[in-house]
Design a protein around this motif. Structure first.
Motif, mmCIF file in Angstrom:
data_model
loop_
_atom_site.group_PDB
_atom_site.id
_atom_site.type_symbol
_atom_site.label_atom_id
_atom_site.label_comp_id
_atom_site.label_asym_id
_atom_site.label_seq_id
_atom_site.Cartn_x
_atom_site.Cartn_y
_atom_site.Cartn_z
ATOM 1 N N GLN A 6 26.334 37.772 36.106
ATOM 2 C CA GLN A 6 27.492 37.748 35.212
ATOM 3 C C GLN A 6 28.306 39.030 35.337
ATOM 4 O O GLN A 6 29.539 39.009 35.359
ATOM 5 C CB GLN A 6 27.027 37.546 33.769
ATOM 6 N N ARG A 9 30.145 38.997 38.617
ATOM 7 C CA ARG A 9 31.227 38.009 38.550
ATOM 8 C C ARG A 9 32.486 38.634 37.926
ATOM 9 O O ARG A 9 33.597 38.519 38.455
ATOM 10 C CB ARG A 9 30.789 36.810 37.725
ATOM 11 N N LEU A 10 32.304 39.285 36.789
ATOM 12 C CA LEU A 10 33.443 39.865 36.080
ATOM 13 C C LEU A 10 34.055 41.032 36.858
ATOM 14 O O LEU A 10 35.274 41.197 36.880
ATOM 15 C CB LEU A 10 33.013 40.312 34.683
ATOM 16 N N ALA A 13 36.138 39.429 39.594
ATOM 17 C CA ALA A 13 37.380 38.865 39.060
ATOM 18 C C ALA A 13 38.383 39.964 38.738
ATOM 19 O O ALA A 13 39.580 39.851 39.068
ATOM 20 C CB ALA A 13 37.077 38.029 37.814
ATOM 21 N N ASP A 14 37.914 41.033 38.102
ATOM 22 C CA ASP A 14 38.812 42.148 37.769
ATOM 23 C C ASP A 14 39.397 42.785 39.023
ATOM 24 O O ASP A 14 40.585 43.131 39.073
ATOM 25 C CB ASP A 14 38.061 43.205 36.960
ATOM 26 N N GLU A 17 41.989 40.578 40.637
ATOM 27 C CA GLU A 17 43.218 40.624 39.855
ATOM 28 C C GLU A 17 43.992 41.913 40.139
ATOM 29 O O GLU A 17 45.221 41.907 40.306
ATOM 30 C CB GLU A 17 42.881 40.530 38.370
ATOM 31 N N ILE A 77 41.608 33.251 39.551
ATOM 32 C CA ILE A 77 40.904 34.358 38.900
ATOM 33 C C ILE A 77 40.243 33.866 37.613
ATOM 34 O O ILE A 77 39.086 34.200 37.325
ATOM 35 C CB ILE A 77 41.865 35.521 38.588
ATOM 36 N N GLN A 78 40.964 33.061 36.842
ATOM 37 C CA GLN A 78 40.406 32.560 35.591
ATOM 38 C C GLN A 78 39.227 31.629 35.844
ATOM 39 O O GLN A 78 38.238 31.642 35.090
ATOM 40 C CB GLN A 78 41.486 31.832 34.786
ATOM 41 N N ARG A 81 36.270 33.811 36.461
ATOM 42 C CA ARG A 81 35.791 34.432 35.221
ATOM 43 C C ARG A 81 35.014 33.446 34.353
ATOM 44 O O ARG A 81 33.968 33.781 33.798
ATOM 45 C CB ARG A 81 36.971 34.983 34.418
ATOM 46 N N THR A 82 35.530 32.249 34.208
ATOM 47 C CA THR A 82 34.888 31.274 33.317
ATOM 48 C C THR A 82 33.657 30.645 33.937
ATOM 49 O O THR A 82 32.822 30.092 33.222
ATOM 50 C CB THR A 82 35.887 30.178 32.921
ATOM 51 N N THR A 108 32.447 41.470 46.168
ATOM 52 C CA THR A 108 33.125 42.605 45.527
ATOM 53 C C THR A 108 33.317 43.730 46.534
ATOM 54 O O THR A 108 34.399 44.331 46.635
ATOM 55 C CB THR A 108 32.323 43.110 44.320
#
Length: 211
Positions: A6, A9-10, A13-14, A17, A77-78, A81-82, A108
């Motif tokens: 998790q 993942r975030l 995504a960040d 973005e 991206i969303q 994240r989800t 990453t």
């Protein structure tokens, strides 16, 4: 409680973005948009994602990847994240952790290390141990195409055999760096290679490392 998967993942995504859709990555031929589409397809379209490993299905994967890459970048991206849809196996914590910790860490770094101003990320010992545990289990799979014998070694002396053969090259580094090396990111991984010079040169250029 947040898991490694998790968290990674975030972070991914960040980073996607922040860098935008047209930034380079370590994945040859892929921009950040392409990489984002790959992550989404892998989790949400198992019918197409099989093409990652099954050559006969690669053309279908390419078609679905193109469809997702054409979506608005913010939407991709969303979706990252989800996470996966409700009934996906990836929704199960154990499967997510086992399947995505390495996936998201590597991707990453694919984005980070393709940028001109990247710096080494500081990782805690618990996460390094978790990456080493996964590397030990998959070392022979990732190293099966190595052109030389290949041993992966942590600074504390723990080793994993990625490929049996001669001459032998030993790659020494932190688990996070060894993982990137074994996944075919040799040029970006901070590892020390020892062994026959010709074998080291072949290994640095090998395209067969990774899954």
């Amino acid at each position: 409680m947040s898991t490694f998967a998790q968290r990674e993942r975030l972070l991914l995504a960040d980073l996607l973005e922040t860098t935008g859709p047209d930034a380079p990555t370590l994945c040859e031929g892929w921009t950040t948009r392409d990489l984002a589409a790959h992550v989404v397809v892998r989790e949400r379209r198992p019918d197409a994602a099989s093409g990652i490993l099954i050559k006969q299905l690669a053309s279908r994967l390419d078609k679905v990847m193109e469809e997702f890459a054409a979506k608005p970048y913010d939407e991709l991206i969303q979706l990252i994240r989800t996470g996966p849809p409700r009934f996906s196996p990836f929704k199960l914590k154990q499967i997510d952790e086992a399947s995505n910790t390495v996936e998201f860490y590597v991707h990453t770094e694919d984005v980070r290390r393709a940028q001109p101003d990247w710096t080494t990320r500081e990782l805690d010992g618990v996460f390094q141990d978790a990456l080493w545990s996964r590397l030990e289990r998959t070392a022979r799979l990732m190293g099966r195409g190595a052109p030389t014998g290949l041993v992966l070694r942590r600074p504390d002396g723990q080793t994993a055999i990625a490929h049996r053969g001669a001459p032998v090259v030993t790659a020494t580094g932190e688990p996070s760096e060894l993982l990137l090396f074994a996944f075919g990111r040799q040029g970006a991984a901070k590892v020390e290679l020892t062994g026959d010079e010709n074998a080291i040169a072949k290994l640095r250029e090998a395209k067969q490392l990774g899954i």
